[in-house]
Design an enzyme around this catalytic site. Sequence first.
Site, short mmCIF file in Angstrom:
data_model
loop_
_atom_site.label_atom_id
_atom_site.label_comp_id
_atom_site.label_asym_id
_atom_site.label_seq_id
_atom_site.Cartn_x
_atom_site.Cartn_y
_atom_site.Cartn_z
CB SER A 20 5.45 -14.15 5.39
OG SER A 20 6.01 -13.49 6.20
CB THR A 65 1.62 -7.24 3.58
OG1 THR A 65 2.48 -6.69 2.47
CG2 THR A 65 1.62 -8.76 3.23
CE LYS A 69 1.73 -2.43 3.41
NZ LYS A 69 3.10 -1.96 2.75
CG ASN A 90 2.56 -1.69 8.09
OD1 ASN A 90 2.28 -1.23 9.34
ND2 ASN A 90 3.97 -1.74 8.02
CG ASP A 105 5.55 -0.16 5.15
OD1 ASP A 105 5.99 -1.30 5.61
OD2 ASP A 105 4.74 -0.22 4.45
CB ALA A 129 4.19 8.22 -6.61
N GLY A 130 4.13 4.89 -4.87
CA GLY A 130 3.07 3.90 -4.43
C GLY A 130 2.99 3.83 -2.89
N GLY A 131 2.34 2.92 -2.47
CA GLY A 131 2.34 2.94 -1.13
C GLY A 131 3.35 3.12 -0.15
NE ARG A 152 4.87 2.69 -14.69
CZ ARG A 152 4.39 1.33 -14.40
NH1 ARG A 152 5.20 0.43 -15.44
NH2 ARG A 152 3.49 1.27 -13.61
CG LEU A 219 11.62 0.37 -0.01
CD1 LEU A 219 12.65 1.28 0.32
CD2 LEU A 219 10.41 1.45 0.19
P1 NAP Z 1 2.85 0.15 -5.33
O1 NAP Z 1 2.00 0.73 -4.31
O2 NAP Z 1 2.08 -1.07 -6.07
O3 NAP Z 1 3.66 0.90 -6.13
C1 NAP Z 1 4.47 0.31 -6.97
C2 NAP Z 1 5.49 1.55 -7.62
O4 NAP Z 1 6.29 1.02 -8.50
C3 NAP Z 1 4.62 2.76 -8.16
O5 NAP Z 1 5.43 3.97 -8.00
C4 NAP Z 1 4.75 2.23 -9.88
O6 NAP Z 1 4.68 3.72 -10.79
C5 NAP Z 1 6.05 1.66 -9.73
N1 NAP Z 1 6.33 0.60 -10.75
C6 NAP Z 1 5.84 -0.24 -10.85
N2 NAP Z 1 6.28 -1.06 -12.23
C7 NAP Z 1 7.07 -0.20 -12.80
C8 NAP Z 1 7.88 -0.11 -13.76
N3 NAP Z 1 7.76 -1.30 -14.75
N4 NAP Z 1 8.74 0.83 -14.25
C9 NAP Z 1 8.70 1.91 -13.35
N5 NAP Z 1 8.01 1.90 -12.12
C10 NAP Z 1 7.17 0.95 -11.88
O7 NAP Z 1 3.77 -0.92 -4.42
P2 NAP Z 1 4.32 -0.64 -2.91
O8 NAP Z 1 3.53 -1.40 -2.07
O9 NAP Z 1 4.70 0.89 -2.86
O10 NAP Z 1 5.67 -1.45 -3.04
C11 NAP Z 1 6.72 -0.88 -3.86
C12 NAP Z 1 7.91 -1.95 -3.38
O11 NAP Z 1 8.49 -1.66 -1.99
C13 NAP Z 1 7.78 -3.35 -3.62
O12 NAP Z 1 8.95 -3.91 -4.23
C14 NAP Z 1 7.62 -4.00 -2.16
O13 NAP Z 1 8.01 -5.35 -1.92
C15 NAP Z 1 8.61 -2.78 -1.57
N6 NAP Z 1 8.60 -2.73 -0.02
C16 NAP Z 1 9.43 -3.06 0.74
C17 NAP Z 1 9.24 -2.92 2.40
C18 NAP Z 1 10.11 -3.59 3.31
O14 NAP Z 1 9.89 -3.78 4.20
N7 NAP Z 1 11.52 -3.96 2.77
C19 NAP Z 1 8.06 -2.76 2.70
C20 NAP Z 1 6.98 -2.49 1.77
C21 NAP Z 1 7.21 -2.41 0.42
P3 NAP Z 1 3.58 3.96 -11.32
O15 NAP Z 1 2.89 4.89 -10.00
O16 NAP Z 1 3.74 4.53 -12.37
O17 NAP Z 1 2.42 2.72 -11.32
#
Ligand code: NAP
Length: 273
Positions: A20, A65, A69, A90, A105, A129-131, A152, A219
Amino acid sequence: MHINGETKLIGFFGTTYRTSKMYAVYNAALQALGLNYLYVPFAVDDLAQAVAGVRHLGVAAVGVTVPYKIAILPYLDALDTAAQQIGAVNVVVNESGRLVGGNTDGLGALRALEERGPVRSKPVLLLGAGGAARALAFALHAAGARLHILNRTVAHAQDLAAAVGPDVQVGGYALLPAVLRPETIVINATSVGMVNTPEVERSLVPAHLLHPSMRVMELVSVPHATRLTRDAVAAGCTVVYGDRMLLWQSVYKFKMYTGVEPPVEVMEAALGK
Ligand code: NAP
């Protein structure tokens, strides 16, 4: 830095605790303000015991994280409104033994996006549509954006839209060409493009669909530039990088950790190193 019997600890729970960037960011900010806190990594192996440790050691707060979470929710005493809506935290603040979860977030992402223009009444295409997408969807909707969520797994987008509001539209990625307009704000809130995944070189948005008047937000923060943001720069779009969200969600967390207004420039400089 002067550690003494009054020094308070802020810890970090997450599998990325070794890599981190946030130790530099928070400790620079704490030092700049002369606050008697230290921000340190915690290597969690048993989450229940780790939370008990926070209580018994009087740890002031923890940043949380992946993968904790959602898993940490049953061990907390209360959630703020954002964490309740999002269903994940978070940040956890120890209020005299009462552990309160929050989530910065959505506000952090919105602040990063609005650095480049307003979102009120604008069409926003949210990919994922994840976190993280969930946090953004509530914040964008509250800010008056016209939201379309593609994912997806369409059922996940439908569940999210049902929680956010009846005016939110949903679908799968096949709808991209039909949904995108020159004025659309596009946000990648999926893990596509992330380092150490098979998707690191992929973008969900075909380059030919990008238009110079679009605002494109990523993101993913590692790598700094993804395929999506490289394509967006080449197409002449306004680009918002994942680092900006990282900065702003940390700024809001700092205020929750300490109750003190954060020195944003100090945090920005430390994040850039
Ligand atoms: P998460 O809850 O695991 O959700 C993952 C998302 O990505 C879901 O919508 C999933 O779709 C989709 N996905 C995963 N693999 C895929 C693929 N091969 N093709 C198409 N869609 C795919 O993860 P999260 O916590 O929301 O994080 C998502 C991203 O945001 C990560 O890259 C994370 O590093 C970033 N993030 C950044 C910050 C920042 O401060 N910059 C803060 C938080 C998160 P399904 O529903 O179909 O599985």
